[in-house]
Design a protein around this motif. Structure first.
Motif, PDB file in Angstrom:
ATOM      1  N   PRO A 118     -34.652  10.940   7.813  1.00 18.32           N
ATOM      2  CA  PRO A 118     -35.538  10.372   6.785  1.00 18.32           C
ATOM      3  C   PRO A 118     -37.007  10.465   7.194  1.00 18.32           C
ATOM      4  CG  PRO A 118     -33.755   8.858   7.319  1.00 18.32           C
ATOM      5  CD  PRO A 118     -33.692   9.970   8.314  1.00 18.32           C
ATOM      6  N   LEU A 119     -37.834  10.809   6.227  1.00 15.16           N
ATOM      7  CA  LEU A 119     -39.273  10.923   6.473  1.00 15.16           C
ATOM      8  C   LEU A 119     -39.932   9.555   6.356  1.00 15.16           C
ATOM      9  CD1 LEU A 119     -40.068  14.170   4.468  1.00 15.16           C
ATOM     10  CD2 LEU A 119     -39.793  13.924   6.942  1.00 15.16           C
ATOM     11  N   ILE A 120     -40.828   9.294   7.291  1.00 12.91           N
ATOM     12  CA  ILE A 120     -41.576   8.031   7.310  1.00 12.91           C
ATOM     13  C   ILE A 120     -43.053   8.380   7.433  1.00 12.91           C
ATOM     14  CG2 ILE A 120     -41.917   5.840   8.518  1.00 12.91           C
ATOM     15  CD1 ILE A 120     -39.157   6.284   9.764  1.00 12.91           C
ATOM     16  N   PRO A 121     -43.915   7.749   6.636  1.00 16.65           N
ATOM     17  CA  PRO A 121     -45.352   8.020   6.770  1.00 16.65           C
ATOM     18  C   PRO A 121     -45.841   7.691   8.187  1.00 16.65           C
ATOM     19  CG  PRO A 121     -44.911   6.661   4.832  1.00 16.65           C
ATOM     20  CD  PRO A 121     -43.627   6.770   5.599  1.00 16.65           C
TER      21      PRO A 121
ATOM     22  N   LEU B  86     -26.044   3.406   5.217  1.00 14.11           N
ATOM     23  CA  LEU B  86     -25.790   3.479   3.780  1.00 14.11           C
ATOM     24  C   LEU B  86     -26.703   2.490   3.083  1.00 14.11           C
ATOM     25  CD1 LEU B  86     -24.189   4.394   1.274  1.00 14.11           C
ATOM     26  CD2 LEU B  86     -22.506   2.622   1.834  1.00 14.11           C
ATOM     27  N   LEU B  87     -27.554   3.007   2.221  1.00 14.32           N
ATOM     28  CA  LEU B  87     -28.494   2.172   1.475  1.00 14.32           C
ATOM     29  C   LEU B  87     -28.009   2.046   0.038  1.00 14.32           C
ATOM     30  CD1 LEU B  87     -31.171   0.650   1.053  1.00 14.32           C
ATOM     31  CD2 LEU B  87     -32.272   2.887   0.718  1.00 14.32           C
ATOM     32  N   LEU B  88     -27.683   0.828  -0.348  1.00 14.50           N
ATOM     33  CA  LEU B  88     -27.315   0.547  -1.739  1.00 14.50           C
ATOM     34  C   LEU B  88     -28.577   0.012  -2.407  1.00 14.50           C
ATOM     35  CD1 LEU B  88     -23.876  -1.229  -1.108  1.00 14.50           C
ATOM     36  CD2 LEU B  88     -24.341   1.200  -1.465  1.00 14.50           C
TER      37      LEU B  88
ATOM     38  N   ASN C 177     -39.561  -8.500  -3.434  1.00 15.06           N
ATOM     39  CA  ASN C 177     -40.097  -7.856  -4.625  1.00 15.06           C
ATOM     40  C   ASN C 177     -40.201  -6.348  -4.418  1.00 15.06           C
ATOM     41  OD1 ASN C 177     -40.418 -10.306  -5.970  1.00 15.06           O
ATOM     42  ND2 ASN C 177     -42.422 -10.653  -5.036  1.00 15.06           N
ATOM     43  N   PRO C 178     -40.265  -5.587  -5.513  1.00 11.48           N
ATOM     44  CA  PRO C 178     -40.457  -4.142  -5.383  1.00 11.48           C
ATOM     45  C   PRO C 178     -41.752  -3.834  -4.626  1.00 11.48           C
ATOM     46  CG  PRO C 178     -39.859  -4.712  -7.633  1.00 11.48           C
ATOM     47  CD  PRO C 178     -40.095  -6.004  -6.904  1.00 11.48           C
ATOM     48  N   GLY C 179     -41.691  -2.827  -3.763  1.00  9.62           N
ATOM     49  CA  GLY C 179     -42.885  -2.375  -3.064  1.00  9.62           C
ATOM     50  C   GLY C 179     -43.167  -3.048  -1.737  1.00  9.62           C
ATOM     51  N   VAL C 180     -42.277  -3.960  -1.271  1.00  8.30           N
ATOM     52  CA  VAL C 180     -42.557  -4.639  -0.005  1.00  8.30           C
ATOM     53  C   VAL C 180     -42.088  -3.846   1.206  1.00  8.30           C
ATOM     54  CG1 VAL C 180     -42.573  -6.947  -1.036  1.00  8.30           C
ATOM     55  CG2 VAL C 180     -40.451  -6.041  -0.051  1.00  8.30           C
ATOM     56  N   GLY C 181     -41.323  -2.743   0.996  1.00 12.87           N
ATOM     57  CA  GLY C 181     -40.951  -1.889   2.112  1.00 12.87           C
ATOM     58  C   GLY C 181     -39.486  -1.937   2.523  1.00 12.87           C
ATOM     59  N   LYS C 182     -38.613  -2.388   1.648  1.00 11.64           N
ATOM     60  CA  LYS C 182     -37.181  -2.460   1.995  1.00 11.64           C
ATOM     61  C   LYS C 182     -36.611  -1.073   2.276  1.00 11.64           C
ATOM     62  CE  LYS C 182     -36.283  -4.573  -1.882  1.00 11.64           C
ATOM     63  NZ  LYS C 182     -37.576  -4.822  -2.498  1.00 11.64           N
ATOM     64  N   THR C 183     -36.894  -0.123   1.402  1.00 11.60           N
ATOM     65  CA  THR C 183     -36.378   1.231   1.585  1.00 11.60           C
ATOM     66  C   THR C 183     -37.027   1.891   2.791  1.00 11.60           C
ATOM     67  OG1 THR C 183     -35.969   1.443  -0.779  1.00 11.60           O
ATOM     68  CG2 THR C 183     -36.105   3.484   0.470  1.00 11.60           C
ATOM     69  N   LEU C 184     -38.310   1.684   2.979  1.00 15.73           N
ATOM     70  CA  LEU C 184     -39.022   2.249   4.123  1.00 15.73           C
ATOM     71  C   LEU C 184     -38.480   1.685   5.442  1.00 15.73           C
ATOM     72  CD1 LEU C 184     -41.122   4.399   4.134  1.00 15.73           C
ATOM     73  CD2 LEU C 184     -42.888   2.657   4.054  1.00 15.73           C
ATOM     74  N   ALA C 185     -38.182   0.382   5.465  1.00 13.58           N
ATOM     75  CA  ALA C 185     -37.604  -0.225   6.671  1.00 13.58           C
ATOM     76  C   ALA C 185     -36.226   0.362   6.961  1.00 13.58           C
ATOM     77  CB  ALA C 185     -37.512  -1.740   6.502  1.00 13.58           C
TER      78      ALA C 185
ATOM     79  N   LYS D 217     -35.263   3.436   6.167  1.00 19.09           N
ATOM     80  CA  LYS D 217     -35.517   4.776   6.693  1.00 19.09           C
ATOM     81  C   LYS D 217     -35.928   4.702   8.163  1.00 19.09           C
ATOM     82  CE  LYS D 217     -36.731   7.130   2.425  1.00 19.09           C
ATOM     83  NZ  LYS D 217     -37.621   8.123   1.826  1.00 19.09           N
ATOM     84  N   TRP D 218     -36.760   3.728   8.502  1.00 16.36           N
ATOM     85  CA  TRP D 218     -37.200   3.542   9.880  1.00 16.36           C
ATOM     86  C   TRP D 218     -36.000   3.248  10.776  1.00 16.36           C
ATOM     87  CZ3 TRP D 218     -37.051  -0.543  13.361  1.00 16.36           C
ATOM     88  CH2 TRP D 218     -37.873  -0.435  14.484  1.00 16.36           C
ATOM     89  N   LEU D 219     -35.117   2.389  10.308  1.00 18.97           N
ATOM     90  CA  LEU D 219     -33.924   2.039  11.071  1.00 18.97           C
ATOM     91  C   LEU D 219     -33.031   3.267  11.295  1.00 18.97           C
ATOM     92  CD1 LEU D 219     -32.483  -0.396  12.367  1.00 18.97           C
ATOM     93  CD2 LEU D 219     -31.341  -0.769  10.195  1.00 18.97           C
ATOM     94  N   ALA D 220     -32.851   4.072  10.254  1.00 22.62           N
ATOM     95  CA  ALA D 220     -32.049   5.290  10.377  1.00 22.62           C
ATOM     96  C   ALA D 220     -32.677   6.241  11.395  1.00 22.62           C
ATOM     97  CB  ALA D 220     -31.906   5.971   9.017  1.00 22.62           C
ATOM     98  N   ARG D 221     -34.009   6.376  11.363  1.00 28.27           N
ATOM     99  CA  ARG D 221     -34.693   7.251  12.329  1.00 28.27           C
ATOM    100  C   ARG D 221     -34.517   6.738  13.755  1.00 28.27           C
ATOM    101  NH1 ARG D 221     -37.791  11.955  10.758  1.00 28.27           N
ATOM    102  NH2 ARG D 221     -38.433  11.836  12.922  1.00 28.27           N
ATOM    103  N   MET D 222     -34.669   5.444  13.934  1.00 27.17           N
ATOM    104  CA  MET D 222     -34.570   4.861  15.272  1.00 27.17           C
ATOM    105  C   MET D 222     -33.153   4.970  15.833  1.00 27.17           C
ATOM    106  SD  MET D 222     -37.644   4.125  15.912  1.00 27.17           S
ATOM    107  CE  MET D 222     -37.500   3.224  17.429  1.00 27.17           C
ATOM    108  N   LEU D 223     -32.144   4.892  14.969  1.00 24.76           N
ATOM    109  CA  LEU D 223     -30.750   5.004  15.412  1.00 24.76           C
ATOM    110  C   LEU D 223     -30.255   6.451  15.390  1.00 24.76           C
ATOM    111  CD1 LEU D 223     -29.245   1.840  13.691  1.00 24.76           C
ATOM    112  CD2 LEU D 223     -29.525   2.230  16.152  1.00 24.76           C
ATOM    113  N   ASP D 224     -31.116   7.364  14.957  1.00 24.59           N
ATOM    114  CA  ASP D 224     -30.778   8.791  14.855  1.00 24.59           C
ATOM    115  C   ASP D 224     -29.511   8.993  14.021  1.00 24.59           C
ATOM    116  OD1 ASP D 224     -31.281  11.482  15.260  1.00 24.59           O
ATOM    117  OD2 ASP D 224     -30.022  11.561  17.061  1.00 24.59           O
ATOM    118  N   LEU D 225     -29.489   8.341  12.858  1.00 18.17           N
ATOM    119  CA  LEU D 225     -28.376   8.461  11.923  1.00 18.17           C
ATOM    120  C   LEU D 225     -28.887   8.977  10.580  1.00 18.17           C
ATOM    121  CD1 LEU D 225     -26.550   5.070  12.585  1.00 18.17           C
ATOM    122  CD2 LEU D 225     -25.720   7.345  13.201  1.00 18.17           C
ATOM    123  N   PRO D 226     -28.042   9.702   9.851  1.00 19.48           N
ATOM    124  CA  PRO D 226     -28.467  10.106   8.511  1.00 19.48           C
ATOM    125  C   PRO D 226     -28.532   8.894   7.587  1.00 19.48           C
ATOM    126  CG  PRO D 226     -26.196  10.746   8.894  1.00 19.48           C
ATOM    127  CD  PRO D 226     -26.712  10.193  10.191  1.00 19.48           C
ATOM    128  N   LEU D 227     -29.382   8.986   6.604  1.00 21.90           N
ATOM    129  CA  LEU D 227     -29.500   7.925   5.598  1.00 21.90           C
ATOM    130  C   LEU D 227     -28.814   8.391   4.326  1.00 21.90           C
ATOM    131  CD1 LEU D 227     -30.655   5.215   4.594  1.00 21.90           C
ATOM    132  CD2 LEU D 227     -32.715   6.471   3.915  1.00 21.90           C
TER     133      LEU D 227
END
Length: 179
Positions: free
Chosen positions: A63-66, A162-164, A108-116, A118-128
């Motif tokens: 996953p790409l992270i800014p 897995l992101l629902l 709320n929307p835009g607080v960074g749930k999806t970004l967090a 993605k960060w977790l997937a990158r840190m654990l070296d797992l696909p999202l």
């Protein structure tokens, strides 16, 4: 003639001389909601909707992270605890403990749930794996639940995050009279 009956006859006919082909057809009959691809010796599969043949998941291997992305300290600390647990599974098992398997992000929307995530997937070296809500929803009775089961089964078989995302849009409230 019904396709199912035809394919079962084909399996019987080719079982002896073409066992690999017959096993492939048999596997496709048993798992119609998965597409199978071969890459070398590795078999990859992605769950799909049986009717539309649309993919039920969006898969990001890395996953790409800014670059300027930073987490608030208290969130990063909580997520780092998850990382420590997930990388210390054997140590936890020796103490009859298991690592966290589920995290619920709210806000709320835009607080960074999806970004967090993605960060977790990158840190654990797992696909999202992100659930594609537009393809999982079906007007056919029981198909939405079946699609969700396909996604969950797929995630259990493959190490991943897995992101629902936006799951509240398909989950109804029990006391909602409009549902």
């Amino acid at each position: 003639m019904d396709l199912d009956i035809f394919l079962r006859r084909l399996i019987r006919q080719y079982r002896k001389d073409h066992s690999e082909f017959s096993h492939l057809v048999e596997d496709l009959l048993q798992h119609p909601a998965e597409q199978h691809f071969r890459a070398g010796d590795t078999q990859l599969s992605s769950p799909i909707d049986f009717d539309s043949r649309a993919s039920l998941l969006h898969i990001e291997d890395k996953p790409l992270i800014p670059k300027e992305f930073t987490l608030p300290e208290y969130i990063e600390s909580a997520l780092n605890e998850v990382i420590v647990e997930r990388t210390s599974i054997q140590k936890l098992k020796r103490s009859n403990l298991s690592p966290v398997k589920t995290i619920l992000f709210t806000g709320n929307p835009g607080v960074g749930k999806t970004l967090a995530t993605k960060w977790l997937a990158r840190m654990l070296d797992l696909p999202l794996y992100t659930l594609d809500l537009s393809s999982v929803m079906s007007s056919y009775l029981g198909r939405t639940g079946t699609n969700l089961r396909y996604v969950m089964d797929h995630a259990k078989k493959n190490p991943c995050i897995l992101l629902l995302d936006e799951i509240d849009s398909i989950a109804k409230k029990r006391d909602d009279e409009g549902e």
